[in-house]
Design an enzyme around this catalytic site. Structure first.
Site, PDB file in Angstrom:
ATOM      1  N   HIS A 174       4.467  -7.159   8.512  1.00 39.23           N
ATOM      2  CA  HIS A 174       4.404  -7.377   9.972  1.00 39.23           C
ATOM      3  C   HIS A 174       3.445  -8.538  10.233  1.00 39.23           C
ATOM      4  CE1 HIS A 174       5.390  -2.867  10.692  1.00 39.23           C
ATOM      5  NE2 HIS A 174       6.458  -3.575  10.990  1.00 39.23           N
ATOM      6  N   GLU A 206      10.438  -4.453  15.571  1.00 41.26           N
ATOM      7  CA  GLU A 206       9.285  -3.687  15.074  1.00 41.26           C
ATOM      8  C   GLU A 206       8.177  -3.577  16.121  1.00 41.26           C
ATOM      9  OE1 GLU A 206       8.847  -2.402  11.612  1.00 41.26           O
ATOM     10  OE2 GLU A 206      11.016  -2.617  11.604  1.00 41.26           O
ATOM     11  N   CYS A 249      -2.721  -1.537  13.526  1.00 39.07           N
ATOM     12  CA  CYS A 249      -1.429  -0.815  13.461  1.00 39.07           C
ATOM     13  C   CYS A 249      -1.481   0.458  14.279  1.00 39.07           C
ATOM     14  CB  CYS A 249      -1.102  -0.389  12.031  1.00 39.07           C
ATOM     15  SG  CYS A 249      -0.975  -1.726  10.868  1.00 39.07           S
ATOM     16  N   ALA A 269       0.837  -1.205   0.000  1.00 39.14           N
ATOM     17  CA  ALA A 269       0.000   0.000   0.000  1.00 39.14           C
ATOM     18  C   ALA A 269       0.873   1.257   0.000  1.00 39.14           C
ATOM     19  CB  ALA A 269      -0.919  -0.009   1.218  1.00 39.14           C
TER      20      ALA A 269
HETATM   21  O1  SUG Z   1       6.132   0.680   8.691  1.00 41.55           O
HETATM   22  N1  SUG Z   1       3.959   2.500   6.611  1.00 41.55           N
HETATM   23  C1  SUG Z   1       4.171   1.770   7.832  1.00 41.55           C
HETATM   24  C2  SUG Z   1       2.934   0.987   8.176  1.00 41.55           C
HETATM   25  C3  SUG Z   1       3.060   0.347   9.535  1.00 41.55           C
HETATM   26  C4  SUG Z   1       1.916  -0.578   9.816  1.00 41.55           C
HETATM   27  N2  SUG Z   1       2.037  -1.126  11.112  1.00 41.55           N
HETATM   28  C5  SUG Z   1       1.695  -2.384  11.478  1.00 41.55           C
HETATM   29  N3  SUG Z   1       1.494  -3.335  10.641  1.00 41.55           N
HETATM   30  N4  SUG Z   1       1.652  -2.649  12.781  1.00 41.55           N
HETATM   31  C6  SUG Z   1       5.390   0.831   7.713  1.00 41.55           C
HETATM   32  O2  SUG Z   1       5.566   0.258   6.624  1.00 41.55           O
HETATM   33  C7  SUG Z   1       4.500   4.206   4.935  1.00 41.55           C
HETATM   34  C8  SUG Z   1       4.982   5.636   4.879  1.00 41.55           C
HETATM   35  C9  SUG Z   1       5.008   6.194   3.501  1.00 41.55           C
HETATM   36  O3  SUG Z   1       5.215   5.441   2.548  1.00 41.55           O
HETATM   37  O4  SUG Z   1       4.823   7.435   3.342  1.00 41.55           O
HETATM   38  C10 SUG Z   1       4.802   3.513   6.250  1.00 41.55           C
HETATM   39  O5  SUG Z   1       5.728   3.853   6.935  1.00 41.55           O
END
Ligand code: SUG
Length: 462
Positions: free
Chosen positions: A253, A177, A383, A30
């Site tokens: 994750h 993480e 998250c 995403a």
């Molecule tokens: O670390 N996305 C975060 C999403 C974290 C989701 N957390 C859990 N699954 N617990 C990551 O990948 C995207 C930022 C950007 O592309 O602008 C980002 O950091």
């Protein structure tokens, strides 16, 4: 105090005023696919707040964690940019736009990655232990832990009850993480629990197989370090390797393929390596603590979902397992807090319909939330929250200024309305006025939440 006077408190990350889509997380589909989309930070923050408020009004203890200061001037200075803040911003934006973007992310909103927490019932010294995650796998996230640590220390400041560890050494061998790769099972929050730690690779030991395409962010060694630091008993811990094929499909994750609460574990069949062994070890260990607690509940309830029901691709599109599995005090069954995407992916919608129509299912209801602003960066309901199990006495010793009640909900709605922009593109992000807007907003927020000085612009913190 009765042991059962313990609660799972959800600490949600407030989505920050620079929320944007920069495609920073390789391996998180995403995030990469949304790069260059315009974001709407105001809408994003309100979406997050609505989820928190729903839970708070259904009797779930809900608190919040403030956003971090971005763009992060201190990181620019640490890597050699000089001048006034305005000069630095201009130089970085012109010469190093990728670094500018990485230091402008609102990624601390995904509080499941903020830290790992062990409740006092499970630790040898009877205190609540916190270790902020070093998040070394991604530059934009590796700069979070010093502020995360200050925020947690400010909320849980009484050292008679709370222990704060430093983040693990910032090296890829100890990639950590946080709670996104950790699940605790128990009969009641105040009873001894079983901790499932999920890692993607080992730094020093050869594991059966590793992902070929995308990075495995968490190492076995970091999970083992957390177990030692938090003084958990080995007999209450299970380590499991995340399935490398799932990581390669975009499960960056473990909380994207499984979620657990109390005695219930909801997961996809492709979540773990040697899944049957993991599940039977969990169940054996759970039975022991359950018997010790003298409860009727003696076995874990497993809710597996296979690929014929929901493919891994649909799991990632819908975030079916990045849901919050909640036991609201006003309901007998469990409630799933799901993103709206679960209603839109037909296999998932069908699956959930069947699940809810099964009277023996421990999950009795689903509430769908529009969290699209966060979802487009790969962050679903789970998250956005860090679970902290606290007993009534520990809650009383915490900073109650961050606990959500009607007054704070109204204050936060006004604060977001007053300070947030409703569009964030590259031009907006590199607008020199943004820094001042963010600092004014965050300074006001620390007063609303009674946190004291936690940001580097407020003091001399690194
Ligand atoms: O670390 N996305 C975060 C999403 C974290 C989701 N957390 C859990 N699954 N617990 C990551 O990948 C995207 C930022 C950007 O592309 O602008 C980002 O950091």
């Amino acid at each position: 105090m009765k042991k059962s006077d313990a609660f799972e408190v959800n600490f949600d990350g407030v989505i920050g005023p620079t929320h944007n889509y920069s495609g920073l997380s390789y391996g998180n589909l995403a995030s990469v696919n949304s790069r260059e989309f315009h974001s709407n930070p105001k809408q994003a923050a309100l979406q997050g707040l609505e989820k928190m408020w729903y839970l708070a009004t259904h009797g779930v203890k809900q608190a919040l964690l403030p956003p971090q200061e971005r763009p992060h001037i201190l990181t620019f200075k640490q890597i050699g940019f000089q001048g006034t803040d305005a000069e630095i911003l201009e130089k970085v934006a012109k010469t190093s736009p990728d670094i500018f973007r990485a230091c402008s992310s609102s990624s601390s909103m995904w509080a499941a990655n903020a830290a790992t927490v062990a409740p006092s019932t499970d630790t040898a010294d009877g205190k609540v232990h916190f270790t902020p995650a070093n998040l070394v796998s991604k530059f934009h996230r590796a700069i979070e832990h010093p502020t995360t640590s200050r925020i947690l220390r400010s909320i849980f400041s009484n050292d008679h009850y709370f222990v704060h560890h430093s983040a693990l050494l910032s090296h890829s061998s100890l990639g950590d993480e946080g709670a996104a790769n950790h699940t605790r099972f128990c009969t009641d929050y105040g009873e001894e629990g079983i901790h499932l730690f999920v890692y993607g690779r080992s730094a020093f030991r050869s594991v059966s197989h590793e992902p070929k395409k995308f990075p495995a962010r968490q190492t076995l060694e970091s999970s083992q370090a957390i177990v030692r630091l938090h003084q958990l008993q080995q007999q209450n811990v299970v380590f499991a390797q995340q399935n490398p094929e799932a990581i390669d499909a975009g499960v960056f994750h473990n909380d994207v393929v499984s979620v657990g609460n109390k005695n219930v574990f909801f997961y996809h069949e492709s979540a773990f390596v040697s899944q049957e062994n993991v599940l039977s070890e969990l169940n054996e260990k759970f039975k022991r603590v359950s018997e010790k607690a003298g409860k009727n509940v003696s076995e874990l309830i497993f809710i597996p979902v296979d690929s014929a029901q929901v493919s891994l691709e649909d799991v990632i599109r819908s975030y079916l397992f990045n849901t919050q599995l909640i036991q609201p005090p006003d309901q007998s069954g469990m409630l799933l807090i799901a993103p709206k995407e679960c209603e839109e992916v037909s296999s998932v919608q069908k699956y959930l319909e069947q699940l809810l129509s099964d009277p023996s299912s421990p999950i009795q209801s689903v509430e769908y939330f529009d969290l699209r602003q966060s979802m487009q960066n790969g962050g679903g309901p789970a998250c956005l929250r860090l679970r902290v199990v606290l007993n009534a006495e520990e809650i009383a010793k915490s900073n109650l200024g961050v606990f959500l009640n009607e007054r704070l909900y109204i204050q936060m709605t006004h604060w977001i309305g007053k300070h947030y922009r409703d569009r964030m593109s590259w031009e907006d992000l590199s607008d020199p006025r943004l820094l001042n807007e963010v600092q004014t907003a965050l300074d006001e927020l620390t007063q609303i939440l009674q946190l004291g000085s936690i940001y580097s612009f407020q003091c001399i913190y690194p």
